[in-house]
Design a protein around this motif. Sequence first.
Motif, PDB file in Angstrom:
ATOM      1  N   ASN A  59      57.812  51.290  33.348  1.00  0.00           N
ATOM      2  CA  ASN A  59      58.818  50.627  34.182  1.00  0.00           C
ATOM      3  C   ASN A  59      59.904  51.657  34.502  1.00  0.00           C
ATOM      4  O   ASN A  59      59.791  52.827  34.113  1.00  0.00           O
ATOM      5  CB  ASN A  59      59.382  49.378  33.500  1.00  0.00           C
ATOM      6  N   CYS A  60      60.979  51.255  35.177  1.00  0.00           N
ATOM      7  CA  CYS A  60      61.991  52.223  35.620  1.00  0.00           C
ATOM      8  C   CYS A  60      62.599  52.986  34.441  1.00  0.00           C
ATOM      9  O   CYS A  60      62.740  54.219  34.468  1.00  0.00           O
ATOM     10  CB  CYS A  60      63.093  51.502  36.404  1.00  0.00           C
ATOM     11  N   GLU A  61      62.964  52.251  33.398  1.00  0.00           N
ATOM     12  CA  GLU A  61      63.598  52.900  32.243  1.00  0.00           C
ATOM     13  C   GLU A  61      62.615  53.815  31.533  1.00  0.00           C
ATOM     14  O   GLU A  61      62.956  54.942  31.141  1.00  0.00           O
ATOM     15  CB  GLU A  61      64.115  51.821  31.285  1.00  0.00           C
ATOM     16  N   GLU A  62      61.367  53.338  31.338  1.00  0.00           N
ATOM     17  CA  GLU A  62      60.357  54.159  30.667  1.00  0.00           C
ATOM     18  C   GLU A  62      60.025  55.395  31.500  1.00  0.00           C
ATOM     19  O   GLU A  62      59.713  56.459  30.944  1.00  0.00           O
ATOM     20  CB  GLU A  62      59.088  53.319  30.458  1.00  0.00           C
ATOM     21  N   TRP A  63      60.091  55.264  32.814  1.00  0.00           N
ATOM     22  CA  TRP A  63      59.803  56.393  33.702  1.00  0.00           C
ATOM     23  C   TRP A  63      60.828  57.510  33.507  1.00  0.00           C
ATOM     24  O   TRP A  63      60.468  58.690  33.438  1.00  0.00           O
ATOM     25  CB  TRP A  63      59.804  55.887  35.133  1.00  0.00           C
ATOM     26  N   ILE A  64      62.080  57.129  33.402  1.00  0.00           N
ATOM     27  CA  ILE A  64      63.144  58.116  33.197  1.00  0.00           C
ATOM     28  C   ILE A  64      63.021  58.781  31.836  1.00  0.00           C
ATOM     29  O   ILE A  64      63.208  59.995  31.684  1.00  0.00           O
ATOM     30  CB  ILE A  64      64.531  57.443  33.349  1.00  0.00           C
ATOM     31  N   GLN A  65      62.676  57.974  30.819  1.00  0.00           N
ATOM     32  CA  GLN A  65      62.600  58.483  29.454  1.00  0.00           C
ATOM     33  C   GLN A  65      61.221  59.031  29.084  1.00  0.00           C
ATOM     34  O   GLN A  65      61.014  59.477  27.953  1.00  0.00           O
ATOM     35  CB  GLN A  65      62.990  57.378  28.476  1.00  0.00           C
ATOM     36  N   ASN A  66      60.286  58.958  30.033  1.00  0.00           N
ATOM     37  CA  ASN A  66      58.920  59.447  29.811  1.00  0.00           C
ATOM     38  C   ASN A  66      58.254  58.756  28.617  1.00  0.00           C
ATOM     39  O   ASN A  66      57.610  59.381  27.784  1.00  0.00           O
ATOM     40  CB  ASN A  66      58.905  60.965  29.613  1.00  0.00           C
ATOM     41  N   GLN A  67      58.420  57.435  28.533  1.00  0.00           N
ATOM     42  CA  GLN A  67      57.807  56.634  27.472  1.00  0.00           C
ATOM     43  C   GLN A  67      56.678  55.795  28.078  1.00  0.00           C
ATOM     44  O   GLN A  67      56.917  54.760  28.688  1.00  0.00           O
ATOM     45  CB  GLN A  67      58.846  55.728  26.812  1.00  0.00           C
ATOM     46  N   ALA A  68      55.469  56.267  27.918  1.00  0.00           N
ATOM     47  CA  ALA A  68      54.316  55.629  28.563  1.00  0.00           C
ATOM     48  C   ALA A  68      53.771  54.488  27.722  1.00  0.00           C
ATOM     49  O   ALA A  68      53.849  54.493  26.492  1.00  0.00           O
ATOM     50  CB  ALA A  68      53.222  56.651  28.801  1.00  0.00           C
ATOM     51  N   ARG A  69      53.197  53.502  28.430  1.00  0.00           N
ATOM     52  CA  ARG A  69      52.424  52.438  27.794  1.00  0.00           C
ATOM     53  C   ARG A  69      50.957  52.627  28.178  1.00  0.00           C
ATOM     54  O   ARG A  69      50.615  52.576  29.359  1.00  0.00           O
ATOM     55  CB  ARG A  69      52.899  51.057  28.268  1.00  0.00           C
ATOM     56  N   HIS A  70      50.101  52.844  27.196  1.00  0.00           N
ATOM     57  CA  HIS A  70      48.667  52.989  27.476  1.00  0.00           C
ATOM     58  C   HIS A  70      48.096  51.592  27.729  1.00  0.00           C
ATOM     59  O   HIS A  70      48.034  50.761  26.818  1.00  0.00           O
ATOM     60  CB  HIS A  70      47.955  53.645  26.286  1.00  0.00           C
ATOM     61  N   ILE A  71      47.669  51.317  28.965  1.00  0.00           N
ATOM     62  CA  ILE A  71      47.217  49.966  29.291  1.00  0.00           C
ATOM     63  C   ILE A  71      45.717  49.869  29.535  1.00  0.00           C
ATOM     64  O   ILE A  71      45.159  48.767  29.513  1.00  0.00           O
ATOM     65  CB  ILE A  71      47.963  49.404  30.523  1.00  0.00           C
ATOM     66  N   ASN A  72      45.043  50.986  29.751  1.00  0.00           N
ATOM     67  CA  ASN A  72      43.625  50.884  30.063  1.00  0.00           C
ATOM     68  C   ASN A  72      42.929  52.224  29.891  1.00  0.00           C
ATOM     69  O   ASN A  72      43.521  53.271  30.131  1.00  0.00           O
ATOM     70  CB  ASN A  72      43.429  50.387  31.502  1.00  0.00           C
TER      71      ASN A  72
END
Length: 550
Positions: free
Chosen positions: A268-281
């Motif tokens: 999401n926007c915040e994760e994009w800035i902080q480079n915090q990825a969610r592995h979804i697939n």
Amino acid sequence: MERSGAAGGWVPMCQRVLPAHANHRGELSAGQLLKWMDATACLAAEKHAGVSCVTASMDDIQFEEAARVGQVITIKAKVNRAFKTSMEVGINVTVQDVLTNVEKIVSVAYATYVVKPVGPEKIELEPVKLLSAEDHLEHALATERKRIRLGYQEVFQNLMQESNKEETFEEEDAISADLTHVQSIELVQPPHANHHGNTFGGQIMAWMETVASISASRLCRSYPILKSVSMFKFWGPSVVGDRLVFNAIVNNTFQNSVEVGVRVEAYNCEEWIQNQARHINSAYLIFNSVNDKGEQLTFPKIKPITKDSVRRYHGAIARKRIRLARKCMLSAKEDKPYDLWEKSNQAYMSYSNIATLTYLAAKTGWEITSTLNNIKIWTREDGDVLSFKVEMQVKTASHVAFSVLSDFTYCQQWDKRFLTCEVLQAVSEEDKIYYVTSPPPHMSGHQPRDFVILVSRRQPLEPSEPYIVAVKSVTLTSVPPSSEHCRSEILCAGFQIYSDSSSSCRVYYFNQMTSSLMPHLAAGLTGSLNTVEDTALECIKFLELKGSKC
């Protein structure tokens, strides 16, 4: 909160393949087809659940035929079984040429969907209403397919250990896998999502196919064709506004095919800035490629350099072994026996054992040939295959009969056609391999017979379902045929046990054989119908004796 299940039946979707749906060859793109398959399956899941559903996974998919511009694609989906909060949905895809009216199967697949609660209450799904013999059959086998999904990772890890020991990397002309890496970023917009804002699983699959095909094309210098997918697994959701990052890379090549691994991460926007990825697939897509004459092209070898590329290289080998095992074992409908027992196919062999017996029991056209006391015997002929069914009324609890009949070391006590019976491998609590010897048929010049058999047992999940004991021959390299015995084969045999009351049950015995075995049918449950009655009576007596001691 409970939701009542909708009546069974297919949810259909028909689409004419337009140029916008096609690739440069005028064939329906695999990504577009995956979107349609997911949408149709989701409609079937939501019809049953009565609430929104999301894609949890899609089993291995094989694409058998290509659809061209102008042809009609028909996709049918229905819920095979509901498991509290998840459902297995069967998907059938066919293509029809409107000029010739010829229809061909494109793919048969199975997907898992989970309900998406609107509020804090947990939703438990009602059982599927079974309206036809096919519904009952798929309902029973859905449990077996779920077992395979749950056991996949263990099988994969065992094969990874073997692959690590065997493979070397000494190809002089091999290409570094890093040269095939492709990254793509997509912004999830409203057309990509459902009314709750969750990204359609089929849309993610389509994006994955696009980036994977670009990765594969860097090896073949041509336009790759998607032939199969090894399990789409969704680890988490994504929503409108998310940035999805797709990373694709070739894991390994196998002469005329290539496996590409794709990993999808969401921000999401915040994760994009902080480079915090969610592995979804993650998924693994298998391509081949052809030249202008339709001849398959050979892919160059891949040379893994980093530790991670070595892991992916061996993983591709393990998955290929599983795919080959699956292709051989999931052919119970076509009666194509495959009996080599290996680590890669143990789960599929067990599935095939149960499935083949279930298919045999569900067939129509049985003709009753004998009725005696508490025993009925039916036969069924299909080409050169003869099958028979024996029904026994037993004054014993069904769970006792199941316990006794699933332990083949007891068989010597009620079936004199068993000379010896020993356990070769206790694969699990539900699967064992036995070595059985039997006297020669009552004809001169014949040797005693021996069998190596897999016995798979299953307890019912619902009161209306039977206990199952399935039997088929397998090949163990550690137990080759000997000169002392004639190695014989059981195509399909076993028991289904239905509970009538707390102290009685109906036991059905099935056996299927080819005409080549008919001269050997002399006695016992694998013998002539006259002595089948005697053996069945002995079986009833033994079961009732065991029941009286419980």
